[in-house]
Design an enzyme around this catalytic site. Structure first.
Site, PDB file in Angstrom:
ATOM      1  N   ASN A  99       0.793  -1.224   0.000  1.00 49.22           N
ATOM      2  CA  ASN A  99       0.000   0.000   0.000  1.00 49.22           C
ATOM      3  C   ASN A  99       0.821   1.267   0.000  1.00 49.22           C
ATOM      4  O   ASN A  99       2.025   1.267   0.208  1.00 49.22           O
ATOM      5  CB  ASN A  99      -0.993  -0.014   1.156  1.00 49.22           C
ATOM      6  CG  ASN A  99      -0.316   0.148   2.480  1.00 49.22           C
ATOM      7  OD1 ASN A  99       0.293   1.167   2.726  1.00 49.22           O
ATOM      8  ND2 ASN A  99      -0.404  -0.862   3.324  1.00 49.22           N
ATOM      9  N   CYS A 100       0.122   2.348  -0.253  1.00 48.50           N
ATOM     10  CA  CYS A 100       0.725   3.672  -0.330  1.00 48.50           C
ATOM     11  C   CYS A 100      -0.032   4.636   0.568  1.00 48.50           C
ATOM     12  O   CYS A 100      -0.344   5.737   0.161  1.00 48.50           O
ATOM     13  CB  CYS A 100       0.697   4.189  -1.770  1.00 48.50           C
ATOM     14  SG  CYS A 100       1.603   3.151  -2.906  1.00 48.50           S
ATOM     15  N   VAL A 101      -0.401   4.213   1.776  1.00 47.85           N
ATOM     16  CA  VAL A 101      -1.000   5.177   2.696  1.00 47.85           C
ATOM     17  C   VAL A 101       0.119   6.068   3.214  1.00 47.85           C
ATOM     18  O   VAL A 101       1.290   5.805   2.967  1.00 47.85           O
ATOM     19  CB  VAL A 101      -1.745   4.500   3.875  1.00 47.85           C
ATOM     20  CG1 VAL A 101      -2.888   3.660   3.358  1.00 47.85           C
ATOM     21  CG2 VAL A 101      -0.826   3.673   4.744  1.00 47.85           C
TER      22      VAL A 101
END
Lengths: 127, 428
Positions: free
Chosen positions: B241-243
């Site tokens: 993910n790219c949070v």
């Protein structure tokens, strides 16, 4: 069901659910959804703060609602959208969304699109 | 399930003609790494840079941090279902290259990736400044869709970490730690007088660019289930993910989950660590109800007395956190939640996007809205032209002298919601 969005990438080739697209600000999407919950007695299907992207970062927001069988305001939906509005106000007070380049805006549109695409698949309303 | 974790201390990493480990020094042949990475034709180019602790180096944008590990004399491999075949992990022996990490660097979506400084005030905010970072600097092919590049970068990092980990297969570890959890009835019977404690492990699963994989399965399609804690140590859980950087659980965090580590430390002394319940953080509200119902049911089914709940991300996951907490508490089981805060610059605002009166015990990883000035560094790995667009950056963040004014949410791991950071208080 109804998708409320200000993201031009959310189009009718993604789902057969009606899409209410408006060229409005993020905060206005939240207001529109709140109005649908109060006036039309609609119920939230997706979380208004989807994406973990801060409301003072992204321009785009898409939210799915559904019609209620009852003619009463769904208080859980109302509470959730009002919490999202409060979160927006808090972040907007810290600093406002920068005037992003087209490339960055496109990235934010992608993020919102991907989340909606995955969610439509998950709900079973993807084409 | 019993796992021996053999730590091989890595004191030095050098680029060399051959890849091997000798006398606690890791040598890497860059060409071999490039061959592994460029197997994926979505990646245009790749090179390696080494960042040592204490040096004037800034890395950005950081995508993932991965600790090299390998299974020893086993038919299974780490990161099962993704890099190696689907096969149960968590038992036998695993060797760990301790003190170094593969750090993937490259802009995925023009924001959300983080900064790691190796010295100065920024370095104090991230545990990764204490590692030798083996930076995998990636460039995608033109016009690649962001989610496809995220996958390519994720897999590249894992393949390289797997390759480097295997260099430690025949090396005698500096120390070996054994972790063991018994089948549930035996585990409960082993320490009948101690409180039975479980860990509810929330995984980011909001959609593409926001997913977590368990044995290669997309966790948003999985209803909560039970893992032995040691499965996590072998890479059963992977970040995809790219949070925002501060509260993203990198693969390094999953492999070194501090809640699992600390619960094992107290296992058999103060408590009976019974197991891990993994659950998701979805966008679809019906899934939130279903998953939190399942979590509460499993805690009850296992007969737990207490539960620790950790989360990943901001906003939407806060709702899952509170739903899990509330429903578990309603079963009469005590909870402690671990999160971080977005409480405004002065820390005075409401911290979470959701709340409940049953959430009475909270551990915070810090206030992500706190601002920091990161002084210029002599060397840059990656690129800073995206600093203005990194989460927590704002107009004018990058100053002419190279310093950066940002919220600490831009720093990788700064307010980690497992407590794997430097701002948490730690008891004895």
């Amino acid at each position: 069901m109804l998708i409320v969005t200000n993201n031009p990438m959310i189009t009718s080739d993604m789902t057969n659910v009606p899409i209410r697209f408006k060229e409005i600000e993020y905060v206005q999407v939240l207001s529109l959804v709140r109005a649908l919950i109060v006036d039309e007695k609609m119920i939230l299907v997706t979380h208004p703060l989807s994406g973990s992207i801060k409301p003072n970062e992204t321009k785009y927001k898409s939210i799915i609602l559904e019609e209620s069988k009852q003619r009463m305001i769904d208080l859980a939906s109302l509470e959730m959208i009002e919490s999202a509005q409060a979160v927006y106000d808090k972040f907007n007070e810290i600093h406002q969304r920068p005037n992003w380049s087209e490339k960055i805006l496109k990235d934010f549109a992608w993020i919102d699109f991907y989340i909606m695409q995955s969610t439509c698949q998950r709900i079973g309303i993807a084409l | 399930m019993k796992l021996e974790l053999g730590n091989i201390k890595i004191n030095e990493v050098v680029l060399s003609e051959f890849s091997n480990i000798a006398s606690n020094s890791l040598s890497i042949n860059e060409k071999e790494i490039q061959t592994i990475v460029l197997e994926d034709d979505r990646i245009e180019s790749c090179h390696i840079e080494i960042a040592n602790p204490g040096k004037s180096i800034r890395m950005t944008p950081v995508k993932d941090v991965i600790e090299p590990r390998c299974k020893v004399n086993s038919a299974s491999g780490v990161f099962p279902g993704v890099i190696n075949k689907v096969s149960l992990v968590g038992s036998g022996r695993t060797h760990v290259l301790k003190g170094c990490a593969v750090t993937t660097i490259g802009k995925i979506v023009g924001f959300q990736e983080g900064i790691i400084d190796m010295t100065g005030p920024g370095a104090e905010k991230t545990p990764f400044s204490e590692l030798i970072n083996i930076c995998l600097v990636l460039e995608p092919k033109e016009n690649l869709e962001p989610h496809s590049y995220e996958e390519a970068a994720r897999l590249a990092g894992l393949r390289v970490a797997d390759f480097l980990g295997r260099l430690g297969h025949d090396i005698e570890p500096d120390d070996i730690i054994t972790y063991e959890t018994l089948p549930i009835f035996e585990q409960v019977a082993q320490y009948p007088d101690l409180p039975k404690v479980g860990y509810v492990y929330m995984l980011q699963t909001q959609g593409l660019l926001h997913d977590t994989y368990v044995y290669g399965a997309d966790m948003k399609h999985v209803i909560p289930t039970i893992l032995y804690p040691t499965e996590v140590m072998d890479g059963a859980v992977l970040s995809g993910n790219c949070v925002s950087a501060c509260d993203k659980n990198t693969t390094y965090h999953h492999l070194n989950n501090p809640v699992i580590e600390d619960l094992y430390n107290k296992h058999g002394k103060e408590l009976n660590f019974v197991g891990v319940i993994i659950t998701n953080e979805t966008v679809y509200l019906a899934d939130k109800e279903r998953s939190s119902d399942m979590v509460a049911k499993l805690t009850d089914y296992l007969g737990l007395d207490g539960v620790i709940i950790t989360q990943e991300g901001f906003g939407n996951p806060d709702t899952d956190l509170i739903m899990n907490c509330k429903k578990v508490e309603e079963k009469g089981i005590k909870t402690v939640i671990v999160t971080d805060e977005y409480a405004g610059r002065d820390g005075a605002s409401q911290s979470l996007a959701d709340a409940d009166k049953l959430a009475t015990a909270v551990v915070t990883g810090g206030n992500a809205n706190e601002t920091i000035i990161l002084p210029p560094m002599e060397r840059l790995i990656g690129q800073t032209d995206y600093v203005n667009s990194i989460a927590g950056g704002f107009d004018g963040s990058l100053k002419e002298d190279g310093s950066i004014e940002v919220e600490i949410q831009a720093i990788t791991g700064a307010t980690n919601e497992m407590g794997f950071n430097k701002m948490s208080a730690k008891g004895n």
